[in-house]
Design an enzyme around this catalytic site. Sequence first.
Site, PDB file in Angstrom:
ATOM      1  N   SER A 143       0.316   5.699   0.257  1.00  0.00           N
ATOM      2  CA  SER A 143       1.544   6.133   0.925  1.00  0.00           C
ATOM      3  C   SER A 143       1.241   6.354   2.402  1.00  0.00           C
ATOM      4  CB  SER A 143       2.028   7.442   0.299  1.00  0.00           C
ATOM      5  OG  SER A 143       3.041   8.053   1.073  1.00  0.00           O
ATOM      6  N   TYR A 156       2.238  15.865  -3.177  1.00  0.00           N
ATOM      7  CA  TYR A 156       2.353  14.419  -3.040  1.00  0.00           C
ATOM      8  C   TYR A 156       1.376  13.901  -1.990  1.00  0.00           C
ATOM      9  CZ  TYR A 156       4.552   9.824  -2.491  1.00  0.00           C
ATOM     10  OH  TYR A 156       4.779   8.456  -2.437  1.00  0.00           O
TER      11      TYR A 156
END
Length: 251
Positions: A143, A156
């Site tokens: 990410s 996350y």
Amino acid sequence: MSTPFDLSGRTAVVTGGGRGLGLGITESLLAAGADVVVLSRSDISSELADHAAGLGRTVSHVPVDLGDGDAIAAAGEQVLADHTVDILVNNAGSQDRYPAVDFPLDAWDAIMDVNLRSVFQLCQIFGRPMLERGAGKVVNLASLLSFQGGLTVPAYAASKGGVAQLTKALCNEWAGKGVNVNALAPGYMATEMNTALLADPDRLAQLSVRIPAGRWGEPDDVGDVVVFLASQAAKYVHGQVLAVDGGWLAR
């Protein structure tokens, strides 16, 4: 005519491959000639199955809860009983938002289980036969938050930082044994996960103005890069975390 990007005769496992970015990845792999096994909680659509059949390919579904290690082990055993897996794409992920000081530890654990622990377990399960054969491709979904910290998403961000480092660690052990392990880091994508951002005009404008490409990404933007990393064209690409972000990190 065969090309270095041709995946004919290969079988790929894609977690979360029936929706969002995962669906784009599945469709790109099918278009490149691969058969696909989708690991996910929800079933795949009949439209996807029909699309695969129209290409002369197959797509199948094995249900699994990626937060459950025993379920992952059982799903892996089921897949390997029926398939030689050439390509593993760890796409599925989970996210939750709270200010860091208030972040519930059970939510932290749940995100870590899906986003990081399952990735490692699946790499073990499908990587072992790849290493025995001396050939295989692993593509993990990192990410932008593998590089940046974000706001109110500490679990996350930590999990995706872990995916990037896991990718490099596995590369160091597996590259010399014929298995390519790489990751890609999607930028802002027009998918279900970002529905709230896309519906917020102010936040959408703030984010969009920083993307040099002038648009948000689409699932096939990621899917086509997965095909590259899964193909012979990337045979000397190892341990990379490739940003597919429209230039976001360059800004």
